[in-house]
Design a protein around this motif. Sequence first.
Motif, mmCIF file in Angstrom:
data_model
loop_
_atom_site.group_PDB
_atom_site.id
_atom_site.type_symbol
_atom_site.label_atom_id
_atom_site.label_comp_id
_atom_site.label_asym_id
_atom_site.label_seq_id
_atom_site.Cartn_x
_atom_site.Cartn_y
_atom_site.Cartn_z
ATOM 1 N N LEU A 87 0.828 -1.200 0.000
ATOM 2 C CA LEU A 87 0.000 0.000 0.000
ATOM 3 C C LEU A 87 0.868 1.258 0.000
ATOM 4 N N LEU A 88 1.957 1.231 0.794
ATOM 5 C CA LEU A 88 2.874 2.373 0.809
ATOM 6 C C LEU A 88 3.487 2.596 -0.570
ATOM 7 N N SER A 89 3.821 1.509 -1.231
ATOM 8 C CA SER A 89 4.404 1.623 -2.568
ATOM 9 C C SER A 89 3.416 2.253 -3.543
ATOM 10 N N SER A 90 2.139 1.867 -3.419
ATOM 11 C CA SER A 90 1.127 2.449 -4.304
ATOM 12 C C SER A 90 0.894 3.924 -4.001
ATOM 13 N N LEU A 91 1.206 4.352 -2.779
ATOM 14 C CA LEU A 91 1.072 5.763 -2.411
ATOM 15 C C LEU A 91 2.224 6.609 -2.935
ATOM 16 N N GLY A 92 3.292 5.953 -3.374
ATOM 17 C CA GLY A 92 4.476 6.691 -3.800
ATOM 18 C C GLY A 92 5.483 6.887 -2.695
ATOM 19 N N TRP A 93 5.441 6.023 -1.699
ATOM 20 C CA TRP A 93 6.397 6.100 -0.588
ATOM 21 C C TRP A 93 7.526 5.085 -0.823
ATOM 22 N N LYS A 136 19.165 22.803 2.650
ATOM 23 C CA LYS A 136 18.394 23.905 2.076
ATOM 24 C C LYS A 136 17.740 23.516 0.763
ATOM 25 N N SER A 137 17.809 22.266 0.365
ATOM 26 C CA SER A 137 17.215 21.841 -0.894
ATOM 27 C C SER A 137 15.700 21.920 -0.803
ATOM 28 N N PRO A 138 15.013 22.089 -1.935
ATOM 29 C CA PRO A 138 13.557 22.245 -1.903
ATOM 30 C C PRO A 138 12.859 21.038 -1.274
ATOM 31 N N SER A 139 11.782 21.316 -0.551
ATOM 32 C CA SER A 139 11.023 20.241 0.085
ATOM 33 C C SER A 139 10.248 19.455 -0.960
ATOM 34 N N VAL A 140 10.076 18.161 -0.721
ATOM 35 C CA VAL A 140 9.345 17.271 -1.628
ATOM 36 C C VAL A 140 7.966 17.011 -1.043
ATOM 37 N N PRO A 141 6.903 17.019 -1.853
ATOM 38 C CA PRO A 141 5.555 16.777 -1.313
ATOM 39 C C PRO A 141 5.471 15.467 -0.540
ATOM 40 N N ASN A 142 4.747 15.495 0.548
ATOM 41 C CA ASN A 142 4.602 14.327 1.404
ATOM 42 C C ASN A 142 3.420 13.482 0.921
ATOM 43 N N PRO A 143 3.654 12.243 0.468
ATOM 44 C CA PRO A 143 2.544 11.406 -0.014
ATOM 45 C C PRO A 143 1.473 11.163 1.044
ATOM 46 N N LEU A 144 1.833 11.202 2.319
ATOM 47 C CA LEU A 144 0.838 10.999 3.367
ATOM 48 C C LEU A 144 -0.167 12.138 3.415
ATOM 49 N N PHE A 145 0.255 13.330 2.972
ATOM 50 C CA PHE A 145 -0.658 14.469 2.940
ATOM 51 C C PHE A 145 -1.428 14.564 1.627
ATOM 52 N N THR A 146 -0.844 14.039 0.550
ATOM 53 C CA THR A 146 -1.477 14.180 -0.764
ATOM 54 C C THR A 146 -2.478 13.073 -1.073
ATOM 55 N N MET A 147 -2.478 11.964 -0.355
ATOM 56 C CA MET A 147 -3.421 10.876 -0.658
ATOM 57 C C MET A 147 -4.846 11.314 -0.321
ATOM 58 N N GLN A 148 -5.807 10.838 -1.117
ATOM 59 C CA GLN A 148 -7.191 11.269 -0.991
ATOM 60 C C GLN A 148 -8.130 10.074 -1.125
ATOM 61 N N GLY A 149 -9.377 10.271 -0.684
ATOM 62 C CA GLY A 149 -10.462 9.339 -0.935
ATOM 63 C C GLY A 149 -10.247 7.941 -0.396
ATOM 64 N N ASP A 150 -10.615 6.944 -1.250
ATOM 65 C CA ASP A 150 -10.547 5.545 -0.844
ATOM 66 C C ASP A 150 -9.121 5.115 -0.488
ATOM 67 N N LEU A 151 -8.134 5.696 -1.177
ATOM 68 C CA LEU A 151 -6.750 5.321 -0.911
ATOM 69 C C LEU A 151 -6.339 5.741 0.498
ATOM 70 N N LYS A 152 -6.764 6.925 0.884
ATOM 71 C CA LYS A 152 -6.458 7.404 2.241
ATOM 72 C C LYS A 152 -7.171 6.553 3.281
ATOM 73 N N LEU A 153 -8.449 6.232 3.010
ATOM 74 C CA LEU A 153 -9.200 5.392 3.935
ATOM 75 C C LEU A 153 -8.571 4.011 4.058
ATOM 76 N N GLN A 154 -8.145 3.453 2.935
ATOM 77 C CA GLN A 154 -7.525 2.128 2.946
ATOM 78 C C GLN A 154 -6.203 2.152 3.726
ATOM 79 N N TYR A 155 -5.400 3.220 3.547
ATOM 80 C CA TYR A 155 -4.132 3.295 4.284
ATOM 81 C C TYR A 155 -4.377 3.424 5.779
ATOM 82 N N CYS A 156 -5.326 4.263 6.151
ATOM 83 C CA CYS A 156 -5.607 4.450 7.579
ATOM 84 C C CYS A 156 -6.073 3.144 8.225
ATOM 85 N N GLU A 157 -6.945 2.392 7.496
ATOM 86 C CA GLU A 157 -7.412 1.120 8.046
ATOM 87 C C GLU A 157 -6.255 0.124 8.166
ATOM 88 N N ASN A 158 -5.389 0.112 7.175
ATOM 89 C CA ASN A 158 -4.247 -0.798 7.209
ATOM 90 C C ASN A 158 -3.279 -0.421 8.329
#
Length: 807
Positions: free
Chosen positions: A235-241, A257-279
């Motif tokens: 599931l983490l791999s499917s999230l881009g982690w 000082k390099s630019p920050s990279v978006p956090n996949p834990l913050f960008t996940m939405q909908g069913d994928l987020k629900l599935q990760y939280c349940e897992n």
Amino acid sequence: MLDLPPDQCLNVASATVMAASQALPHTSGLAIPVLSFLNERFHSREDLSQAESMASELEAQCADLDRQLIELNSRLGASLVAYSSFSDGLHSQFGAINTKLTGLRLLTDDSDPKSDGGGKKILGGELPQLAKEVARVETVRAYAETALKLDSMIGDVEEAVSSAMSKNIKKYSSAQVSEEARKLAIKKLGVIEDVINEVTKGRPQWTCLVSAVDHRVDRALAILRPQAVADHRALLSSLGWPPALFALTSSDTDIAKSPSVPNPLFTMQGDLKLQYCENFLSLCNLQQLQSRRKYRQLHDRHREVALQQPLWAIEELVNPIFLSSEHHFAMWTNKPEFIFALVYKVTRDYVDAMDELLQPLVDEANLVGYSCREEWVASMISSLCTYLSKEVFPIYVSQLKEDDLSGVKSQARTSWLHLIDLMISFDKRIKSLIANSGITFSLEEKNQLKLSSLSVFCDRLDWLELWAEVELNDNLDQLKSETSDERSWTNKIQGAVLMSSSEDYPSPAISDCYLRRISAVIDRSRFMPVVSLRSKFLRLVGAPMVQKFLDCLLFRCQEAEGLTALTDDAALIKVANCVNASRYFESVIKEWCEDVFFVEMGQDQLDELGDSSLEGLEGAIFDQEIKKVEEFRTEWAKKISVVILRGFDALARDYLKNRRQWQDQNEEDLSLSKTLVGALDYLQGKTSIIQKNLNGIDFVGVWRTLADGIDELMFTGLLMGNLKFYNSSFKRFRHDTEVLFGIFGSWCLRPEGFFPRISEGLKLLGMDEKQLKVALTEGKKGLRHQGIRHLNVAQAEKIAKNRVFTS
């Protein structure tokens, strides 16, 4: 159909479509899972070609499910038969008990007075046995019911685990169904653990039952946990982690000082987020269950082990990051600052996400005492330590060993110390990050271990010893030039005053050089996460540096003594400077050892020795070295006194041995004895030099030792020397001693108190004949009455015999 006319082709096609529409049900009549399944498999007309193979595969799955259902039915039947057999046996035992109770009631209800005694005898003999039998049967019943209950629940768990596994293996099974089966298994395991806890508390003798249940639960968990972890990783791999670690431009090489990279834990939405939280929650629940089991199984003194395990779900976030970082780290072996910078950046960038998104899930799983922020930071540092111990330190150790074999100093020692500096700097930044993030770590060693990259030395004491050796050699090398510079021994430290004393220490600068180095070593040891490591490091580095300083002092003093026997003023000043250095050095070390930092190490040492006494706790780390410094200072301060006393004795020898000067009865000539002038001038000159160059505390010891030596010298040579004291010679002797006392009067109010034997001898010589006889007649009591306490009766009588009274 191609040979038919167009109108007939159209009719055939229409008929075919109508027949197909009549054969298939309407979409509104299909269940939602069926529609989802069909939508996933049939996206275009080309997918219809796979319908036949899919239908055969579905038929195979249905056949498998039918077979499993048959197996379950057979197991259920066997369980019902076993339960029925057990119930029949239990019913027969209760029937036997009921028969005995009926017979007992008949005996107790018998109204025949002749059988009364026999009934009481039967009642008294069989009732306790019957009660035991009832209790035994009740225990058997409870055991059987508990065993059946547990067997049923474990069977459900095993079935749920098997179902989750089979659904996970099937290619077209739903992940949601597998997750539900896992949730059911974890829930059942929680209920089983509740029952086992009740059994262990209420029925501790049922160890075999508990052991059997634990064995079957262990087998289920051995399947369940790897499956849950594997699903979580997928599931983490499917999230881009893990996310991209950093993005450097060609002009910017600063990782921090390099630019920050978006956090996949913050960008996940909908069913994928629900599935990760349940897992995530499922994994936390599984760990909470495992913690409960370990806490029950371990003894009291080992139960903390069950509560100190890292959070599994956080570890699964950290591990992929370090796996993706290893190819960067491999290129930075000779530039470890990049490794620490990258680890710190990742730790800092994602620490907030741990608290905002994941902490509520951990709380929901009832994982008491866990903070996602803390676990994130601790897991990152733990992974860093693992990498350092496996990949970095072995390289640095081999480089140091190669240098030892070649005997040539190279960059290896510098690289090692640079690596240690980076680790200490990293630990400082982590503690600052923790303080700014609101994390409150306690000062317990287990928490300090989590936060320190220096914890790599906990399991590798040989590396700690190697570090200590490098650190010691580096400090001693840097002290060589300062030790050989004569100005370091002659220039004084400006304002060398300790916090615990207002005494000014005229110490040479060399002592401050050594103290600064030792202080730096102590500061480095403060970052050690464990008290025992700090203590060992200071003993390996700090103690030899103290010994080295003492060796330098001893060498200079022996050099001065060997050249002039300390008769020269320059030699005396040289020794005085060394005594000053040792006094200041010793005082500073003792002041340091009063700090809590050293007290903790001393207490740890006492705990290892099994001694609960706190006596001698302060300064326990440098205790032996401080004693050696004290012995050195005492010895050479005493040598200064001995040298001056020896010179005084040589110059005063004629004064002490010339008897004719005491036979002169001219009472008008009361000037200072000429034979004593040179000795007193020598005494005053030497003491002035020592007073100017020696610290005040040790100078007090020097002049008091001198006073005691001169008191013994003059008492033995004159008062005990069978000299006849006439009135004139007594007055001259008293005048001589007054001049002598005047020299010491600069340092005390009553100098005669430091010459007790001379003073009391003069007191005896100054008595009139009658008073002297009365004092001697009364013996010790009479002498004490006259204020004579340091002379015994024999000495007083000898002095009295030497007193010649003239009319």
